[in-house]
Design a protein around this motif. Structure first.
Motif, PDB file in Angstrom:
ATOM      1  N   GLN A  11      28.593  31.278 -34.217  1.00 42.03           N
ATOM      2  CA  GLN A  11      29.046  29.910 -33.932  1.00 42.03           C
ATOM      3  C   GLN A  11      27.896  28.918 -33.852  1.00 42.03           C
ATOM      4  OE1 GLN A  11      32.338  29.357 -33.989  1.00 42.03           O
ATOM      5  NE2 GLN A  11      32.502  31.546 -34.365  1.00 42.03           N
ATOM      6  N   GLY A  12      26.678  29.414 -33.703  1.00 46.63           N
ATOM      7  CA  GLY A  12      25.530  28.536 -33.541  1.00 46.63           C
ATOM      8  C   GLY A  12      25.175  27.795 -34.813  1.00 46.63           C
ATOM      9  N   SER A  13      24.588  26.628 -34.657  1.00 46.97           N
ATOM     10  CA  SER A  13      24.151  25.814 -35.784  1.00 46.97           C
ATOM     11  C   SER A  13      22.663  26.040 -36.020  1.00 46.97           C
ATOM     12  CB  SER A  13      24.411  24.341 -35.487  1.00 46.97           C
ATOM     13  OG  SER A  13      23.805  23.533 -36.460  1.00 46.97           O
ATOM     14  N   ILE A  14      22.276  26.123 -37.275  1.00 46.55           N
ATOM     15  CA  ILE A  14      20.871  26.342 -37.621  1.00 46.55           C
ATOM     16  C   ILE A  14      19.994  25.194 -37.121  1.00 46.55           C
ATOM     17  CG2 ILE A  14      20.964  25.291 -39.927  1.00 46.55           C
ATOM     18  CD1 ILE A  14      19.136  28.538 -39.221  1.00 46.55           C
ATOM     19  N   GLU A  15      20.566  23.995 -37.022  1.00 50.11           N
ATOM     20  CA  GLU A  15      19.811  22.837 -36.549  1.00 50.11           C
ATOM     21  C   GLU A  15      19.481  22.937 -35.061  1.00 50.11           C
ATOM     22  OE1 GLU A  15      22.790  22.358 -38.238  1.00 50.11           O
ATOM     23  OE2 GLU A  15      21.915  21.859 -40.185  1.00 50.11           O
ATOM     24  N   ASP A  16      20.273  23.707 -34.324  1.00 47.65           N
ATOM     25  CA  ASP A  16      20.080  23.821 -32.879  1.00 47.65           C
ATOM     26  C   ASP A  16      19.132  24.947 -32.483  1.00 47.65           C
ATOM     27  OD1 ASP A  16      21.894  21.754 -32.622  1.00 47.65           O
ATOM     28  OD2 ASP A  16      23.604  23.092 -32.326  1.00 47.65           O
ATOM     29  N   ILE A  17      18.653  25.699 -33.464  1.00 44.34           N
ATOM     30  CA  ILE A  17      17.805  26.859 -33.179  1.00 44.34           C
ATOM     31  C   ILE A  17      16.375  26.557 -33.603  1.00 44.34           C
ATOM     32  CG2 ILE A  17      17.419  29.297 -33.695  1.00 44.34           C
ATOM     33  CD1 ILE A  17      20.422  29.517 -34.258  1.00 44.34           C
ATOM     34  N   SER A  18      15.439  26.848 -32.725  1.00 53.13           N
ATOM     35  CA  SER A  18      14.028  26.646 -33.039  1.00 53.13           C
ATOM     36  C   SER A  18      13.598  27.627 -34.131  1.00 53.13           C
ATOM     37  CB  SER A  18      13.193  26.884 -31.780  1.00 53.13           C
ATOM     38  OG  SER A  18      11.835  27.019 -32.114  1.00 53.13           O
ATOM     39  N   ARG A  19      12.814  27.147 -35.084  1.00 56.32           N
ATOM     40  CA  ARG A  19      12.291  28.030 -36.144  1.00 56.32           C
ATOM     41  C   ARG A  19      11.490  29.188 -35.538  1.00 56.32           C
ATOM     42  NH1 ARG A  19      10.270  25.818 -41.727  1.00 56.32           N
ATOM     43  NH2 ARG A  19      12.124  24.665 -42.341  1.00 56.32           N
ATOM     44  N   ASP A  20      10.842  28.909 -34.419  1.00 58.41           N
ATOM     45  CA  ASP A  20      10.049  29.951 -33.764  1.00 58.41           C
ATOM     46  C   ASP A  20      10.917  31.118 -33.307  1.00 58.41           C
ATOM     47  OD1 ASP A  20       7.792  28.381 -34.140  1.00 58.41           O
ATOM     48  OD2 ASP A  20       7.919  27.485 -32.147  1.00 58.41           O
ATOM     49  N   GLY A  21      12.204  30.858 -33.097  1.00 56.64           N
ATOM     50  CA  GLY A  21      13.114  31.897 -32.648  1.00 56.64           C
ATOM     51  C   GLY A  21      13.787  32.652 -33.781  1.00 56.64           C
ATOM     52  N   LEU A  22      13.455  32.301 -35.040  1.00 54.41           N
ATOM     53  CA  LEU A  22      14.082  32.950 -36.185  1.00 54.41           C
ATOM     54  C   LEU A  22      13.134  33.945 -36.839  1.00 54.41           C
ATOM     55  CD1 LEU A  22      15.756  29.835 -37.852  1.00 54.41           C
ATOM     56  CD2 LEU A  22      16.836  31.536 -36.371  1.00 54.41           C
ATOM     57  N   VAL A  23      13.690  35.025 -37.330  1.00 54.30           N
ATOM     58  CA  VAL A  23      12.925  36.060 -38.019  1.00 54.30           C
ATOM     59  C   VAL A  23      13.001  35.800 -39.517  1.00 54.30           C
ATOM     60  CG1 VAL A  23      12.841  38.537 -38.513  1.00 54.30           C
ATOM     61  CG2 VAL A  23      13.379  37.748 -36.212  1.00 54.30           C
ATOM     62  N   GLN A  48      17.412  40.293 -35.625  1.00 55.84           N
ATOM     63  CA  GLN A  48      17.789  39.746 -34.328  1.00 55.84           C
ATOM     64  C   GLN A  48      19.017  38.845 -34.376  1.00 55.84           C
ATOM     65  OE1 GLN A  48      14.368  38.008 -32.396  1.00 55.84           O
ATOM     66  NE2 GLN A  48      13.102  39.781 -32.903  1.00 55.84           N
ATOM     67  N   ASN A  49      19.120  37.975 -35.361  1.00 59.00           N
ATOM     68  CA  ASN A  49      20.288  37.114 -35.504  1.00 59.00           C
ATOM     69  C   ASN A  49      20.715  37.155 -36.968  1.00 59.00           C
ATOM     70  OD1 ASN A  49      22.123  35.010 -35.829  1.00 59.00           O
ATOM     71  ND2 ASN A  49      21.086  33.682 -34.367  1.00 59.00           N
ATOM     72  N   PRO A  50      21.764  37.918 -37.288  1.00 62.75           N
ATOM     73  CA  PRO A  50      22.155  38.068 -38.696  1.00 62.75           C
ATOM     74  C   PRO A  50      22.793  36.813 -39.298  1.00 62.75           C
ATOM     75  CG  PRO A  50      23.712  39.199 -37.277  1.00 62.75           C
ATOM     76  CD  PRO A  50      22.587  38.715 -36.398  1.00 62.75           C
ATOM     77  N   TYR A  51      23.058  35.807 -38.491  1.00 64.39           N
ATOM     78  CA  TYR A  51      23.674  34.575 -38.978  1.00 64.39           C
ATOM     79  C   TYR A  51      22.670  33.458 -39.207  1.00 64.39           C
ATOM     80  CZ  TYR A  51      27.986  36.876 -37.700  1.00 64.39           C
ATOM     81  OH  TYR A  51      29.016  37.777 -37.618  1.00 64.39           O
ATOM     82  N   ASN A  52      21.546  33.503 -38.503  1.00 62.97           N
ATOM     83  CA  ASN A  52      20.511  32.476 -38.619  1.00 62.97           C
ATOM     84  C   ASN A  52      19.161  33.162 -38.715  1.00 62.97           C
ATOM     85  OD1 ASN A  52      22.158  29.951 -38.072  1.00 62.97           O
ATOM     86  ND2 ASN A  52      22.630  31.181 -36.273  1.00 62.97           N
TER      87      ASN A  52
END
Length: 83
Positions: A11-23, A48-52
């Motif tokens: 349900q999360g939006s890619i815009e709301d997630i810090s790039r530092d938190g993405l693999v 870690q997050n298969p959607y983002n």
């Protein structure tokens, strides 16, 4: 990883997630000698997050639609809108 956690991530939006938190998926390594279930678990642990996630530094958001329209029809419709 629980079903609830996966649902929350979807349900999360890619815009709301810090790039530092993405693999970055480019760094994910899967042992292809493992059975499918274990390969899936290995992927989930690493990504870690298969959607983002990142793909070569580009943020990517994956979503799935519960429709029965074929991919070829969807692509034709999309490219027709670009004209």
């Amino acid at each position: 990883m629980s079903v609830e956690r996966l649902e929350s991530m979807s349900q999360g939006s890619i815009e709301d997630i810090s790039r530092d938190g993405l693999v970055d998926i480019c760094g994910v390594k899967i042992d292809t000698s493992l059975p499918g279930t274990l390969r899936m678990l290995q992927y989930l642990e690493q990504i870690q997050n298969p959607y983002n996630f990142l793909c070569d530094g580009i943020p990517v958001h994956i979503s799935f639609v519960n429709e029965e329209q074929e991919l070829s029809k969807t692509l034709v419709d999309y490219f027709c809108t670009l004209k």
